[in-house]
Design a protein around this motif. Structure first.
Motif, PDB file in Angstrom:
ATOM      1  N   ASP A 138       3.441  13.494  -9.036  1.00 31.46           N
ATOM      2  CA  ASP A 138       2.183  13.189  -8.333  1.00 31.46           C
ATOM      3  C   ASP A 138       1.260  12.357  -9.209  1.00 31.46           C
ATOM      4  N   PHE A 147       1.821   8.625  -8.863  1.00 32.24           N
ATOM      5  CA  PHE A 147       1.218   8.049  -7.657  1.00 32.24           C
ATOM      6  C   PHE A 147      -0.298   7.913  -7.817  1.00 32.24           C
ATOM      7  N   LEU A 148      -0.920   8.864  -8.465  1.00 33.99           N
ATOM      8  CA  LEU A 148      -2.364   8.781  -8.676  1.00 33.99           C
ATOM      9  C   LEU A 148      -2.721   7.631  -9.612  1.00 33.99           C
ATOM     10  N   GLU A 149      -1.857   7.346 -10.580  1.00 35.72           N
ATOM     11  CA  GLU A 149      -2.131   6.242 -11.521  1.00 35.72           C
ATOM     12  C   GLU A 149      -2.047   4.885 -10.841  1.00 35.72           C
ATOM     13  N   PHE A 157       0.840  -1.182   0.000  1.00 38.76           N
ATOM     14  CA  PHE A 157       0.000   0.000   0.000  1.00 38.76           C
ATOM     15  C   PHE A 157       0.884   1.243   0.000  1.00 38.76           C
ATOM     16  N   LEU A 158       0.479   2.193  -0.770  1.00 33.73           N
ATOM     17  CA  LEU A 158       1.172   3.472  -0.730  1.00 33.73           C
ATOM     18  C   LEU A 158       0.821   4.163   0.579  1.00 33.73           C
ATOM     19  N   ASN A 159       1.832   4.654   1.250  1.00 32.24           N
ATOM     20  CA  ASN A 159       1.576   5.427   2.456  1.00 32.24           C
ATOM     21  C   ASN A 159       2.287   6.771   2.336  1.00 32.24           C
ATOM     22  N   ARG A 160       2.072   7.610   3.276  1.00 35.99           N
ATOM     23  CA  ARG A 160       2.623   8.956   3.228  1.00 35.99           C
ATOM     24  C   ARG A 160       4.143   8.953   3.080  1.00 35.99           C
ATOM     25  N   GLN A 185      -2.473   4.265  -7.601  1.00 39.78           N
ATOM     26  CA  GLN A 185      -3.237   4.215  -6.358  1.00 39.78           C
ATOM     27  C   GLN A 185      -4.310   3.168  -6.415  1.00 39.78           C
ATOM     28  N   ILE A 245       5.214   7.977  -0.471  1.00 37.28           N
ATOM     29  CA  ILE A 245       4.895   9.057  -1.417  1.00 37.28           C
ATOM     30  C   ILE A 245       5.871  10.214  -1.238  1.00 37.28           C
TER      31      ILE A 245
END
Length: 111
Positions: A104, A107-109, A88-91, A111, A94
């Protein structure tokens, strides 16, 4: 204990013989082992891409930190195998990626 290398083709053959581990044996990329007086983890690797010639001609390459003592036997014992785990992506990931110029949008792609 260290992380050594095992030729990918040898890892795939070895994992086929193991009665435990994940359902999909092709997902295994690392194994935890005991080998004589050595112990640690072996990662599957393409040895032809190594720049250091120390492993050329071998199927397994142990790091010096993996060898605990000299043993008169050389049986390979597989203690555990790697499994896929969800990521999982976390803060923190990122922020680290952003610091290293990952956009950015990337990361949106994913997610």
């Amino acid at each position: 204990d260290g992380v050594g290398l095992i030729r990918k083709e040898v890892l795939k053959e070895l994992v086929k013989e193991i009665t435990f581990g994940p359902q999909y044996k092709d997902d295994v990329t690392a194994i935890q082992i005991r080998y004589g007086g050595a112990k640690g983890v072996l990662m599957g690797w393409n040895f032809t891409k190594l720049t250091d010639p120390c492993c050329h001609g071998y199927d397994v390459c142990l790091r010096p930190s993996m060898v605990k003592f000299k043993a008169p036997y050389d049986e390979l014992e597989v203690v555990n195998v790697s499994n896929k785990i969800p990521y999982f992506l976390n803060r923190n990931v990122i922020l680290l990626g952003s610091h290293h110029s990952i956009s950015d949008e990337t990361f949106l792609e994913i997610q």
